[in-house]
Design a protein around this motif. Structure first.
Motif, PDB file in Angstrom:
ATOM      1  N   ARG A  99       0.578  -1.148  -0.268  1.00  0.00           N
ATOM      2  CA  ARG A  99      -0.308   0.046  -0.296  1.00  0.00           C
ATOM      3  C   ARG A  99       0.820   1.021   0.202  1.00  0.00           C
ATOM      4  O   ARG A  99       0.267   2.611  -0.750  1.00  0.00           O
ATOM      5  N   ILE A 100       1.767   1.050   1.017  1.00  0.00           N
ATOM      6  CA  ILE A 100       2.852   2.295   0.642  1.00  0.00           C
ATOM      7  C   ILE A 100       3.264   3.175  -0.456  1.00  0.00           C
ATOM      8  O   ILE A 100       3.532   4.063  -1.089  1.00  0.00           O
ATOM      9  N   ARG A 101       3.803   1.642  -1.738  1.00  0.00           N
ATOM     10  CA  ARG A 101       4.601   1.766  -2.424  1.00  0.00           C
ATOM     11  C   ARG A 101       3.568   2.547  -3.588  1.00  0.00           C
ATOM     12  O   ARG A 101       4.267   2.648  -4.220  1.00  0.00           O
ATOM     13  N   VAL A 102       2.623   1.801  -3.203  1.00  0.00           N
ATOM     14  CA  VAL A 102       1.129   2.109  -4.411  1.00  0.00           C
ATOM     15  C   VAL A 102       1.517   4.060  -4.219  1.00  0.00           C
ATOM     16  O   VAL A 102       1.000   4.583  -5.344  1.00  0.00           O
ATOM     17  N   GLU A 103       0.684   3.952  -3.236  1.00  0.00           N
ATOM     18  CA  GLU A 103       0.999   5.697  -2.992  1.00  0.00           C
ATOM     19  C   GLU A 103       1.776   6.129  -3.262  1.00  0.00           C
ATOM     20  O   GLU A 103       1.253   7.362  -3.754  1.00  0.00           O
ATOM     21  N   GLU A 104       2.913   6.035  -3.260  1.00  0.00           N
ATOM     22  CA  GLU A 104       4.353   6.920  -3.485  1.00  0.00           C
ATOM     23  C   GLU A 104       4.268   6.722  -4.962  1.00  0.00           C
ATOM     24  O   GLU A 104       4.576   8.461  -5.612  1.00  0.00           O
ATOM     25  N   SER A 105       3.909   5.446  -5.038  1.00  0.00           N
ATOM     26  CA  SER A 105       3.906   5.277  -6.902  1.00  0.00           C
ATOM     27  C   SER A 105       3.161   6.858  -7.650  1.00  0.00           C
ATOM     28  O   SER A 105       2.971   7.375  -8.798  1.00  0.00           O
ATOM     29  N   VAL A 106       1.995   6.505  -6.903  1.00  0.00           N
ATOM     30  CA  VAL A 106       0.519   6.915  -7.628  1.00  0.00           C
ATOM     31  C   VAL A 106       1.041   9.024  -7.326  1.00  0.00           C
ATOM     32  O   VAL A 106       0.741   9.769  -8.622  1.00  0.00           O
ATOM     33  N   ILE A 107       1.146   9.207  -6.249  1.00  0.00           N
ATOM     34  CA  ILE A 107       1.472  10.707  -6.022  1.00  0.00           C
ATOM     35  C   ILE A 107       2.312  11.209  -7.612  1.00  0.00           C
ATOM     36  O   ILE A 107       2.401  11.524  -7.416  1.00  0.00           O
ATOM     37  N   LYS A 108       4.059  10.465  -7.287  1.00  0.00           N
ATOM     38  CA  LYS A 108       4.694  10.637  -8.305  1.00  0.00           C
ATOM     39  C   LYS A 108       3.956  10.764 -10.053  1.00  0.00           C
ATOM     40  O   LYS A 108       4.639  11.648 -10.587  1.00  0.00           O
ATOM     41  N   VAL A 109       3.322   9.443  -9.999  1.00  0.00           N
ATOM     42  CA  VAL A 109       3.312   9.441 -11.845  1.00  0.00           C
ATOM     43  C   VAL A 109       1.926  10.567 -11.662  1.00  0.00           C
ATOM     44  O   VAL A 109       2.252  11.420 -12.652  1.00  0.00           O
ATOM     45  N   LYS A 124       2.581   3.345 -16.738  1.00  0.00           N
ATOM     46  CA  LYS A 124       3.828   4.175 -15.645  1.00  0.00           C
ATOM     47  C   LYS A 124       3.419   3.131 -14.093  1.00  0.00           C
ATOM     48  O   LYS A 124       4.973   3.008 -14.326  1.00  0.00           O
ATOM     49  N   ILE A 125       2.612   3.284 -13.706  1.00  0.00           N
ATOM     50  CA  ILE A 125       2.800   2.339 -12.475  1.00  0.00           C
ATOM     51  C   ILE A 125       2.977   0.715 -12.519  1.00  0.00           C
ATOM     52  O   ILE A 125       3.756   0.451 -11.540  1.00  0.00           O
ATOM     53  N   LYS A 126       2.630   0.478 -13.249  1.00  0.00           N
ATOM     54  CA  LYS A 126       3.020  -1.175 -13.807  1.00  0.00           C
ATOM     55  C   LYS A 126       4.176  -1.671 -13.914  1.00  0.00           C
ATOM     56  O   LYS A 126       4.876  -2.146 -13.529  1.00  0.00           O
ATOM     57  N   LEU A 127       4.761  -0.010 -14.778  1.00  0.00           N
ATOM     58  CA  LEU A 127       6.246  -0.363 -14.940  1.00  0.00           C
ATOM     59  C   LEU A 127       7.353  -0.138 -13.533  1.00  0.00           C
ATOM     60  O   LEU A 127       8.341  -0.931 -13.869  1.00  0.00           O
ATOM     61  N   GLU A 128       6.435   0.481 -13.023  1.00  0.00           N
ATOM     62  CA  GLU A 128       7.357   1.002 -11.745  1.00  0.00           C
ATOM     63  C   GLU A 128       7.424  -0.274 -10.474  1.00  0.00           C
ATOM     64  O   GLU A 128       8.250  -0.892  -9.793  1.00  0.00           O
ATOM     65  N   LEU A 129       5.873  -1.023 -10.559  1.00  0.00           N
ATOM     66  CA  LEU A 129       5.288  -1.867  -9.687  1.00  0.00           C
ATOM     67  C   LEU A 129       5.122  -2.963 -10.131  1.00  0.00           C
ATOM     68  O   LEU A 129       3.952  -3.416 -10.154  1.00  0.00           O
ATOM     69  N   PRO A 130       5.954  -4.120 -10.724  1.00  0.00           N
ATOM     70  CA  PRO A 130       5.370  -4.273 -11.644  1.00  0.00           C
ATOM     71  C   PRO A 130       4.054  -5.897 -10.772  1.00  0.00           C
ATOM     72  O   PRO A 130       4.078  -6.465 -11.629  1.00  0.00           O
ATOM     73  N   LYS A 131       5.056  -5.859  -9.957  1.00  0.00           N
ATOM     74  CA  LYS A 131       4.563  -7.254  -8.897  1.00  0.00           C
ATOM     75  C   LYS A 131       2.732  -7.199  -8.548  1.00  0.00           C
ATOM     76  O   LYS A 131       2.368  -7.738  -8.046  1.00  0.00           O
ATOM     77  N   ILE A 132       2.870  -6.162  -8.370  1.00  0.00           N
ATOM     78  CA  ILE A 132       1.061  -5.661  -7.550  1.00  0.00           C
ATOM     79  C   ILE A 132       0.447  -4.998  -8.612  1.00  0.00           C
ATOM     80  O   ILE A 132       0.668  -4.588  -9.232  1.00  0.00           O
TER      81      ILE A 132
END
Length: 85
Positions: A18-28, A71-79
């Motif tokens: 959840r924390i990694r998703v939040e950080e990635s969504v904020i950035k993207v 872009k999120i899928k590229l950053e977080l391929p396992k989620i």
């Protein structure tokens, strides 16, 4: 008897995801739409990201939804993230 570490490991996976998703969504979203988000505005449940933002900001995110998801899928391929609402 189980150690406290092994008990806490149950919560480690979903919490860190959840924390990694939040950080990635904020950035993207900041890069793609110029909208600044806070972690409180993002909810990640059942592989869907929900944003608590104004209707105008939601429209801007919706227009670039496919690019943001890629872009999120590229950053977080396992989620797996299937949608942004």
């Amino acid at each position: 008897m189980l150690s406290i570490g092994s008990l806490l490991d149950r919560f480690k996976g979903p919490l860190t995801d959840r924390i990694r998703v939040e950080e990635s969504v904020i950035k993207v979203v900041q890069e793609g739409c110029g909208i600044t988000l806070t972690p409180k505005q993002i909810q990640f449940k059942a592989n869907v990201v929900s944003l608590a933002i104004s209707p105008g900001a939601k429209q801007a995110v919706y227009i670039k939804k496919e690019q943001i998801l890629e872009k999120i899928k590229l950053e977080l391929p396992k989620i797996p993230i299937i949608d942004i609402r």
